[in-house]
Write an enzyme that holds these catalytic residues in place. Sequence first.
Site, PDB file in Angstrom:
ATOM      1  N   ARG A  85       0.854  -1.197   0.000  1.00 42.85           N
ATOM      2  CA  ARG A  85       0.000   0.000   0.000  1.00 42.85           C
ATOM      3  C   ARG A  85       0.884   1.239   0.000  1.00 42.85           C
ATOM      4  NH1 ARG A  85      -1.374   1.738   4.661  1.00 42.85           N
ATOM      5  NH2 ARG A  85      -2.065  -0.244   5.530  1.00 42.85           N
TER       6      ARG A  85
ATOM      7  N   TYR B 227     -17.171  15.910 -14.998  1.00 45.32           N
ATOM      8  CA  TYR B 227     -17.667  14.527 -15.054  1.00 45.32           C
ATOM      9  C   TYR B 227     -18.688  14.351 -13.907  1.00 45.32           C
ATOM     10  CZ  TYR B 227     -17.723   9.536 -14.070  1.00 45.32           C
ATOM     11  OH  TYR B 227     -18.123   8.263 -13.795  1.00 45.32           O
TER      12      TYR B 227
ATOM     13  N   ASP C  97      -8.198  18.447 -14.434  1.00 43.47           N
ATOM     14  CA  ASP C  97      -8.447  17.075 -14.860  1.00 43.47           C
ATOM     15  C   ASP C  97      -8.117  16.999 -16.348  1.00 43.47           C
ATOM     16  OD1 ASP C  97      -9.568  14.683 -15.796  1.00 43.47           O
ATOM     17  OD2 ASP C  97     -11.100  14.666 -14.239  1.00 43.47           O
TER      18      ASP C  97
ATOM     19  N   LYS D  86      -8.810   5.844 -19.038  1.00 39.50           N
ATOM     20  CA  LYS D  86      -9.121   6.354 -20.377  1.00 39.50           C
ATOM     21  C   LYS D  86      -7.884   6.279 -21.284  1.00 39.50           C
ATOM     22  CE  LYS D  86     -13.034   7.373 -18.352  1.00 39.50           C
ATOM     23  NZ  LYS D  86     -13.326   6.455 -17.279  1.00 39.50           N
TER      24      LYS D  86
HETATM   25  O1  P1T Z   1     -13.973   6.159 -13.743  1.00 41.27           O
HETATM   26  P1  P1T Z   1     -12.756   6.660 -13.015  1.00 41.27           P
HETATM   27  O2  P1T Z   1     -11.488   6.008 -13.440  1.00 41.27           O
HETATM   28  O3  P1T Z   1     -12.951   6.670 -11.541  1.00 41.27           O
HETATM   29  O4  P1T Z   1     -12.550   8.197 -13.494  1.00 41.27           O
HETATM   30  C1  P1T Z   1     -13.448   9.223 -13.163  1.00 41.27           C
HETATM   31  C2  P1T Z   1     -13.344  10.338 -14.181  1.00 41.27           C
HETATM   32  C3  P1T Z   1     -12.631  11.479 -13.851  1.00 41.27           C
HETATM   33  N1  P1T Z   1     -12.496  12.505 -14.730  1.00 41.27           N
HETATM   34  C4  P1T Z   1     -13.047  12.449 -15.959  1.00 41.27           C
HETATM   35  C5  P1T Z   1     -12.896  13.599 -16.885  1.00 41.27           C
HETATM   36  C6  P1T Z   1     -13.767  11.311 -16.354  1.00 41.27           C
HETATM   37  O5  P1T Z   1     -14.279  11.289 -17.574  1.00 41.27           O
HETATM   38  C7  P1T Z   1     -13.926  10.230 -15.438  1.00 41.27           C
HETATM   39  C8  P1T Z   1     -14.706   9.016 -15.786  1.00 41.27           C
HETATM   40  N2  P1T Z   1     -15.534   9.148 -16.895  1.00 41.27           N
HETATM   41  C9  P1T Z   1     -16.342   8.204 -17.415  1.00 41.27           C
HETATM   42  C10 P1T Z   1     -16.470   6.970 -16.915  1.00 41.27           C
HETATM   43  C11 P1T Z   1     -17.098   8.613 -18.610  1.00 41.27           C
HETATM   44  O6  P1T Z   1     -17.663   7.747 -19.317  1.00 41.27           O
HETATM   45  O7  P1T Z   1     -17.138   9.821 -18.876  1.00 41.27           O
END
Ligand code: P1T
Length: 381
Positions: A46, A98, A170, A195
């Site tokens: 961790r 988001y 972000d 992503k």
């Molecule tokens: O899903 P996660 O890995 O926890 O990420 C969250 C997140 C944070 N910032 C942005 C700009 C994002 O697009 C996302 C997650 N977005 C999607 C799952 C989506 O389909 O837009």
Amino acid sequence: MGFSTDAIHIGQEADPATGAIIVPIYQTSTYVQTELGKNKGYEYSRTGNPTRAALERNIAALEGGTRGLAFASGMAAVHAVMSLLKAGDHVIAGRNLYGGTFRLFELVLKDYGLNFTYTDTRRADEVERALGSRTRLVFIETPTNPVMEITDIAAVAEIAHARGVLVAVDNTFSSPYFQRPIELGADIVVHSTTKYLNGHSDGVGGAVILKDPELARRIQFFQNAAGAVLSPFDSWLVLRGVKTLAVRMRQHDLNGRAVAQHLASHPKVKGVHYPGLPSHPQHELARRQMSGFGGMLSFETGSLENARILLKSVQLCSLAESLGGVESLISHPASMTHASVPAEERRRLGITDGLVRVSTGVEDVEDIIADLDRALDRIPA
Ligand code: P1T
């Protein structure tokens, strides 16, 4: 060295123990100590793991930060950034985030005493007006998910820094290949590595990259204390993904531009949000701030019924949450990613019931366009 060279090599040196060209997956929870207080730099996974550490070094370099930290999801990464704040602190957040980020702020962190003002950060003067004596952080997405609004990072950073306020960006939609917020003045970069960084839709993860070592130390403290770390295997997947980030992003960009241009002239499409189109209200800023526009776009079909027909009719594009993978994904923000944003606010932002979002993959672009055309044909004239 150039971006692609860094992506392939930084943190990804051959294993000194065996010569393995690929960073091994150190699938271990703990590390043997030779005597009390003596170890080889790792004591518990961790706190630190060599595979995760390799990724953390890599993404710090790609974003031009001094330190990167990898988390179990993008949301865990956003949460870690918010750990810099205390009850009573004020955050200026972009109005279009988001939906999960908005949900974390409004339905979780507000109850811990943080105060949020949602602002149209496209206008630096609005950010300035929202600043108060307890403001500690400006948190933005650019381009935004899903309506692709652009914030001038340098302008916002100048205003925020004049008042001692931190700026977090972000950078999930652009990836560091097309946009480097730290070079533009931001203090903190956040990613959903789920992503583009991972790029293959086979792992969930997140990252925080920082410029200031003291802030990095505080986020690392939180990472260990709260424990939402990226696993060794998922770290390895992202390490593998980033090696092709540059070539993938170039193709996402080519395909995104072609699909956006095609949709913009399609009679059934009532509007396209894509910063690479000259018709985008902030096209000039996007050209200045980003070196490419990527594969994300959204477009207006006119109604929920039209969106439903389109989403049911596509065959190559998969109806799914998420983005940034090599395969094209299509989604309905109002009922999927942004369902937790109140309906009235969604309408104000342009997240209508007829809005459809496309994460343009790297398939042959003629096939993506033909798929969308076939589906658009099913919408009554
Ligand atoms: O899903 P996660 O890995 O926890 O990420 C969250 C997140 C944070 N910032 C942005 C700009 C994002 O697009 C996302 C997650 N977005 C999607 C799952 C989506 O389909 O837009």
